[in-house]
Design an enzyme around this catalytic site. Structure first.
Site, PDB file in Angstrom:
ATOM      1  N   SER A 120      -4.856  -4.918   6.879  1.00 50.19           N
ATOM      2  CA  SER A 120      -5.964  -4.571   5.993  1.00 50.19           C
ATOM      3  C   SER A 120      -5.938  -5.509   4.791  1.00 50.19           C
ATOM      4  O   SER A 120      -4.889  -6.054   4.433  1.00 50.19           O
ATOM      5  CB  SER A 120      -5.826  -3.118   5.522  1.00 50.19           C
ATOM      6  OG  SER A 120      -6.687  -2.844   4.435  1.00 50.19           O
ATOM      7  N   TYR A 133      -0.473   3.832   2.289  1.00 54.43           N
ATOM      8  CA  TYR A 133      -1.312   3.072   3.211  1.00 54.43           C
ATOM      9  C   TYR A 133      -1.190   1.575   2.934  1.00 54.43           C
ATOM     10  O   TYR A 133      -1.005   0.776   3.865  1.00 54.43           O
ATOM     11  CB  TYR A 133      -2.762   3.517   3.074  1.00 54.43           C
ATOM     12  CG  TYR A 133      -3.729   2.720   3.921  1.00 54.43           C
ATOM     13  CD1 TYR A 133      -3.862   2.986   5.276  1.00 54.43           C
ATOM     14  CD2 TYR A 133      -4.495   1.695   3.363  1.00 54.43           C
ATOM     15  CE1 TYR A 133      -4.735   2.253   6.064  1.00 54.43           C
ATOM     16  CE2 TYR A 133      -5.373   0.963   4.149  1.00 54.43           C
ATOM     17  CZ  TYR A 133      -5.490   1.239   5.491  1.00 54.43           C
ATOM     18  OH  TYR A 133      -6.350   0.502   6.268  1.00 54.43           O
TER      19      TYR A 133
END
Length: 234
Positions: A120, A133
């Site tokens: 990401s 995350y």
């Protein structure tokens, strides 16, 4: 769905049997051959056993390691719940690495194959609202880069995919603004093109990619101030 076409074999894994069957039917309607497996990735022994059996019956040309979950500090900033953090690390990091570990021997023996690890843009710099995350995606980014350097001479290609915001249930649940939101179809086409070119890093969209990269190189105090101004907390 972008790989669902006549002559292709798709192997899909998920823990939601109904959703998996629905997706498989949609892919088969486009002419693809489908194999499916209902499995919770947190059961790493079952995952490894399935993948090793699969490598004995199928030649895996491309493996996209895509499963992921998210957690956040909550609207009042109370913090992440530890059970959620443990699950996140099990799925986002340990299951991803276990997948590679199980399928890599067959690829190395054949001297070919490709692995795409979904990281990401959050891997560049930790967002205060989603610390675990961001940490998990940074781990996958670094892991993929290291694998690429190790395996390049053996014919096994490794790419790290670093998307920004892509429309999904998981994306909608994430706190904070979502600039430059892409559709899943657009993201999938971009990823497929990048993998076909064996790009080391497939990151998009450009404005957000450029901005998050700068967060990683600017002094931390400046980066934190920018994030506060953009309403990402911190």
């Amino acid at each position: 769905m972008v790989y669902a076409e006549a002559g292709s074999t798709l192997i899909l894994q998920g823990r939601n049997a109904a959703r998996l069957a629905e997706l498989a039917a949609a892919c088969e309607s486009r002419g693809a051959r489908l194999l499916t497996q209902v499995l919770d990735l947190r059961d790493r022994q079952a995952l490894a056993n399935w993948l090793r059996d699969l490598c004995r019956s199928e030649e895996l040309d491309l493996v996209i390691v895509n499963a992921g979950v998210n957690t956040n500090i909550g609207p009042a900033g109370a913090g992440e719940h530890w059970p959620d953090v443990e699950e996140l690390i099990e799925v986002n990091v340990l299951a991803a690495m276990a997948t590679v570990d199980a399928l890599l021997p067959a690829m190395r023996a054949r001297g070919q194959g490709q692995i795409a690890l979904i990281s990401s843009l959050a891997a560049y710099y930790g967002l205060p609202v989603t610390p675990s995350y961001c940490a998990s995606k940074a781990a996958i980014k670094t892991y993929g880069e290291a694998l690429r350097g190790w395996l390049a001479r053996e014919g096994v290609r490794v790419s790290v995919v670093m998307p920004g915001y892509v429309e999904s249930k998981m994306c909608r649940a994430m706190p904070g603004p979502k600039p430059f939101l892409w559709t899943p179809e657009r993201a999938a086409r971009t990823i497929r093109r990048g993998l076909a070119r064996n790009q080391a890093r497939i990151s998009f969209p450009f404005p957000l990619n450029f901005g998050t990269w700068w967060l990683s190189v600017l002094p931390s105090a400046v980066s934190q101030r920018i994030l506060r101004l953009l309403d990402y907390g911190g």
